[in-house]
Design a protein around this motif. Structure first.
Motif, short mmCIF file in Angstrom:
data_model
loop_
_atom_site.label_atom_id
_atom_site.label_comp_id
_atom_site.label_asym_id
_atom_site.label_seq_id
_atom_site.Cartn_x
_atom_site.Cartn_y
_atom_site.Cartn_z
N GLU A 35 2.17 1.74 -3.27
CA GLU A 35 1.32 2.46 -4.30
C GLU A 35 0.99 3.70 -4.12
OE1 GLU A 35 -2.09 -0.17 -4.27
OE2 GLU A 35 -3.09 0.77 -5.70
N TRP A 38 -10.84 -2.61 2.89
CA TRP A 38 -12.34 -3.21 2.98
C TRP A 38 -11.95 -4.75 3.39
CZ3 TRP A 38 -16.66 -4.22 -1.16
CH2 TRP A 38 -17.53 -4.77 -0.65
N ILE A 78 0.94 -1.45 -0.09
CA ILE A 78 0.27 -0.16 0.17
C ILE A 78 0.83 1.20 -0.11
CG2 ILE A 78 -1.89 1.13 1.34
CD1 ILE A 78 -2.61 -1.31 2.27
N THR A 106 -9.59 1.12 -1.91
CA THR A 106 -10.93 0.74 -1.13
C THR A 106 -11.10 -0.53 -0.97
OG1 THR A 106 -11.81 3.04 -2.28
CG2 THR A 106 -13.10 1.32 -1.13
N GLY A 107 -10.58 -1.51 -1.70
CA GLY A 107 -10.90 -2.84 -1.83
C GLY A 107 -9.99 -3.54 -0.78
N VAL A 108 -8.72 -3.09 -0.79
CA VAL A 108 -7.80 -3.63 -0.01
C VAL A 108 -8.34 -3.17 1.44
CG1 VAL A 108 -5.46 -3.56 0.81
CG2 VAL A 108 -5.91 -3.74 -1.55
N LEU A 124 -5.03 6.39 -13.63
CA LEU A 124 -4.11 5.80 -12.66
C LEU A 124 -4.65 5.93 -11.52
CD1 LEU A 124 -0.62 6.08 -14.28
CD2 LEU A 124 -1.75 4.18 -13.88
N ILE A 153 -7.70 6.92 -10.09
CA ILE A 153 -9.10 6.12 -9.99
C ILE A 153 -8.73 4.92 -9.96
CG2 ILE A 153 -11.22 5.50 -11.02
CD1 ILE A 153 -11.12 8.13 -12.47
N MET A 154 -7.83 4.22 -10.50
CA MET A 154 -7.47 2.89 -10.18
C MET A 154 -7.05 2.52 -8.91
SD MET A 154 -4.94 0.76 -12.34
CE MET A 154 -3.38 1.45 -11.28
N VAL A 155 -6.15 3.39 -8.41
CA VAL A 155 -5.53 3.19 -7.18
C VAL A 155 -6.62 3.29 -6.22
CG1 VAL A 155 -3.97 4.42 -5.47
CG2 VAL A 155 -3.10 3.83 -7.81
N LEU A 195 -9.72 2.89 -6.11
CA LEU A 195 -10.86 1.68 -6.15
C LEU A 195 -9.99 0.50 -5.38
CD1 LEU A 195 -12.63 1.69 -9.69
CD2 LEU A 195 -13.56 1.91 -7.27
N GLY A 196 -8.76 0.31 -5.94
CA GLY A 196 -7.93 -0.72 -5.63
C GLY A 196 -7.78 -0.78 -3.83
#
Lengths: 407, 412
Positions: free
Chosen positions: A22, A306, A19, A302-304, A293, A295-297, A299-300
């Motif tokens: 990233e 969560w 993280i 948020t997923g992680v 990039l 937006i992708m980060v 979303l990613g």
């Protein structure tokens, strides 16, 4: 509190490493794009120094060497060209210049002052240039026929250049540079003479609104003598209401005057538009890619987060059972995220600080640099917090009882 | 075996749709960016009409003259090419032509912007233009300085509104030409054949172009086969030291090369442009792609790692029944590659309308992106690489779960 958060982050260091990585990379990408954007905006807000409306540019491609067989002068002289253009009613003013504003070409020079080399952009312009483009003379005067007899090279510089060389002193009549500059490659021209400042203009930003303001110097281009060659570009102030049909008339007239040359006529406002496109298209493309990039980060991330929260159900349940309020759970989840983000950003800042230290981005002012740095930091913090909101809300919904008999 | 993996993979994708969506979103958009970039690259360098014989074409695109104190870099002159680039061994055909030039033309007081190119007859034999009417310029037109022109479709539209143009005249740059052929538009980024109007070189109104070393000219050489490239390059290079200079005090050395377009671009980007470095340019491009892919890869690794626990019970069971770590790594990597290929497919479908959009925006005049097998292949390769890179670490981590703990539901 912070010490505790640090410990929590450290305990999960392997998960958090990616993280942090990233966030670190996103920060660098965002900084690069934001800095370009801030740089352009900053440039755009500075005064341009000239007026581009109702001005047409005529680019003269002078093929062949334009010399009479007996070398007594040019086949077509500047005077002939000027007379030919001025005979039209549509022409309100006419000037000659070496490189047109918003055009691609440029000349640069360097002058040594007190042992320090100072770079500048330079251009040659005729006496009428100031009025046609509406330059603002702050001190002294623009070129005039009285310079014909000068035994020095009269030059007009912009305020930035004047400040850089002379500070607060009055530059009028002063020599520019320590010693005469090295001879330039113009074999037929007169020997290099010393440059003397006769005037200061507010500015002339040849490359337009998005280019950085630079030191600028004008030399005089004479067009009155029969041996003067035509300038590379003509700038014509047309009367209001002149239509594109005049282009053809003008083009044909010039073509009959010099048959083996070609002429390119273009309103300055069109050239300005293409220059805008050329500047903004790459920025727009980079911005789009960076935006995707980010937006992708987001979303990613948020997923992680969560996923992490669901894995820590037991821990959170225990805290709730021991009396922690939802507010405290919120603070913990977001606080941990803040610490993780700070690690990534700190590494990023350490890298970015190298740029001015190693003088890699010398053309960027420290104001633009600092502003972009703060803006990117704020944006990344904001972004991570937004990514953390939903997962941390999820965490507060954990029921202690349910969490405790998880196994 | 593989069928089983695929079955499980799709079950897993459907289990947590939000995560599958995030992964697919990231993968497909990453590949869209890469594919648009690849299509642009292919648009400039790939073989496409009229440059259909690109695999055996070399060009002489630039010349640098050096002297004691000065240097001059630009396109070669007609004189240089005529004297030093003709009759090279193994060259089937050779053409000298002018770089395209911007000209204004007028029709009923309305300005028409045109790019004019002056060529010889062989130019039309080396390049495969698609003729809509009429035919090409010939060597005879060039010899006799006939005022004839081939125009493209867009120019026909501007001057004659779609009506047949052959036999009519157009006026460009103060000269009148009779139209003898109309060809399909050539994209601007095909820098060598591109123009709106092509006319014979000998109609040039510059009188002394045939002798000068420097000028606005370039040459292409059509070799018999690609295998002859080294011999042609070597022969041309060996002629350069013999170049005669009109004024040796000004310039006394010439640098140039018979090269492919990619080699030419690498020369222009090098420090002093004396030599070309195609491998360096290639490495830089690949580096740029990798740099761009780092963020999406890390993102995907992150998502995958955080999802390990979802699979804990499955891993536990498989391990308990004797599956080795390597088998599991293989399975998870295959899963990830399947996911990226799926994303790649979506990316491919998305990039088609985006390329159409770029075409129609008019940013690149006459651009036409043909989706060919090359671009598809590049896309496929990047997708697989992407899948491998982002899959290996999470798969390795997953496979290391202890079976007992995994069966229990797992610790951290």
């Amino acid at each position: 509190m912070i010490k505790h958060l640090l410990k929590m982050v450290w305990n999960r260091k392997r998960t958090n490493f990616f993280i942090i990585l990233e966030i670190f990379i996103s920060f660098l990408v965002l900084f690069a794009v934001i800095m370009s954007g801030v740089y352009y905006t900053d440039n755009y807000r500075q005064p341009l120094g000239f007026n581009y409306e109702q001005i047409w540019d005529v680019n003269i491609h002078q093929q062949g060497n334009n010399t009479r067989a007996d070398k007594s002068g040019p086949l077509v002289s500047a005077k002939q060209v000027f007379l030919a253009v001025q005979e039209f009613d549509e022409v309100a003013g006419l000037a000659g210049i070496g490189h047109a504003p918003y055009g691609g070409s440029r000349s640069t020079g360097a002058v040594t002052v007190n042992g320090r080399e100072i770079l500048y952009g330079f251009n040659r312009a005729t006496d009428s240039f100031k009025d046609v483009l509406g330059l603002e003379v702050r001190r002294g005067r623009w070129f005039s026929p009285e310079d014909d007899a000068a035994n020095y090279r009269p030059v007009v510089i912009n305020q930035k250049f004047s400040r850089e060389v002379f500070g607060d002193e009055d530059p009028l009549g002063k020599l520019l540079g320590d010693s005469p500059p090295a001879p330039r490659r113009a074999p037929e021209g007169p020997r290099e003479r010393e440059m003397r400042v006769i005037g200061v203009i507010s500015d002339f930003r040849q490359h337009g609104e998005f280019a950085a303001p630079e030191n600028f110097l004008f030399e005089r281009q004479s067009v009155n003598l029969p041996q003067d060659r035509p300038p590379a570009e003509l700038l014509i102030k047309v009367r209001p209401g002149t239509t594109a049909a005049f282009e053809e008339k003008l083009g044909r007239r010039l073509q009959t005057l010099a048959q083996d040359w070609s002429f390119e006529i273009e309103p300055l406002s069109n050239m300005r538009e293409s220059s805008f496109k050329a500047h903004l298209a790459p920025l727009l493309a980079a911005g789009l890619v960076a935006g995707f990039l980010i937006i992708m980060v987001a979303l990613g991330l948020t997923g992680v987060l969560w996923q992490n929260v669901t894995q820590r159900t037991q821990e959170i349940g225990l805290r709730r059972a021991a009396g922690a309020t939802t507010q405290k759970i919120h603070t913990q989840i977001l606080g941990e995220l803040l610490v993780i983000a700070s690690f990534g950003l700190l590494t990023g800042v350490l890298v970015i600080v190298q740029f001015p230290l190693l003088d890699l981005i010398g053309f960027i002012s420290s104001k633009v640099y600092l502003y972009s740095l703060l803006l990117s930091l704020a944006l990344i913090y904001l972004l991570t917090m937004i990514c953390g909101l939903y997962p941390s809300r999820l965490a507060t919904k954990v029921q202690p009882a349910e969490a405790l008999h998880y196994e | 075996m593989l069928k089983n993996y695929l079955k499980i993979a799709f079950k897993v994708f459907l289990r947590r749709k939000f995560f599958t969506f995030i992964s697919l979103f990231a993968i497909s958009l990453t590949l869209v960016v890469l594919m648009v970039a690849t299509a642009l690259f292919d648009h400039v360098f790939g073989a496409q009409a009229p440059e259909t014989k690109l695999d055996r074409t070399l060009g002489i695109y630039m010349l640098q003259l050096r002297g004691e104190h000065s240097q001059m870099t630009g396109t070669p002159g007609y004189g240089f090419l005529d004297r030093y680039a003709r009759r090279l061994p193994q060259v089937e055909k050779m053409s000298i032509f002018e770089q395209f030039n911007y000209k204004d033309a007028y029709r009923n007081g309305e300005k028409i912007k045109l790019f004019l190119k002056r060529t010889d007859g062989e130019f039309w034999e080396i390049f495969d233009f698609k003729f809509l009417e009429g035919g090409p310029l010939t060597a005879e037109d060039e010899q006799r300085a006939n005022f004839v022109a081939v125009i493209n479709e867009a120019t026909r539209q501007k001057f004659f509104d779609q009506e047949p143009a052959v036999g009519k005249t157009i006026e460009v740059d103060g000269q009148r030409f009779r139209v003898i052929g109309v060809v399909a538009n050539v994209p601007l980024l095909r820098l060598i054949p591109f123009a709106d109007v092509w006319v014979p070189t000998s109609t040039s109104n510059v009188k002394d172009y045939r002798t000068s070393l420097h000028g606005p000219y370039q040459a292409v050489l059509l070799a018999r086969s690609q295998a002859d490239f080294p011999a042609i390059k070597a022969e041309f290079a060996s002629r350069l030291p013999g170049v005669e200079f009109p004024d040796p005090r000004e310039f006394n050395q010439a640098f140039s090369g018979a090269e492919t377009l990619f080699e030419f671009v690498s020369r222009m980007l090098s420090n002093d442009q004396r030599e070309n470095h195609p491998t360096r340019l290639l490495a830089a491009l690949v580096g740029l792609i990798i740099l761009f892919m780092v963020l999406p890869t890390v993102n995907l690794i992150n998502i995958n790692v955080s999802r390990i626990m979802e699979r804990a019970s499955e891993i536990g069971v498989r391990k308990a029944f004797g599956a080795s770590s390597w088998t599991l790594v293989g399975q998870f990597v295959v899963e990830n590659v399947v996911l990226t290929l799926l994303g790649g497919l979506i990316g491919l479908l998305l990039s088609l309308p985006i390329l159409r959009l770029i075409e129609q925006s008019g940013l690149i005049p006459y651009a036409e992106f043909h989706f060919n097998h090359r671009i598809f292949l590049y896309g496929l390769v990047t997708a697989v690489f992407f899948g491998l890179f982002s899959g290996v670490y999470p798969a390795w981590k997953m496979s290391r779960l202890h079976p007992v703990e995994a069966l229990r539901g797992g610790v951290r």
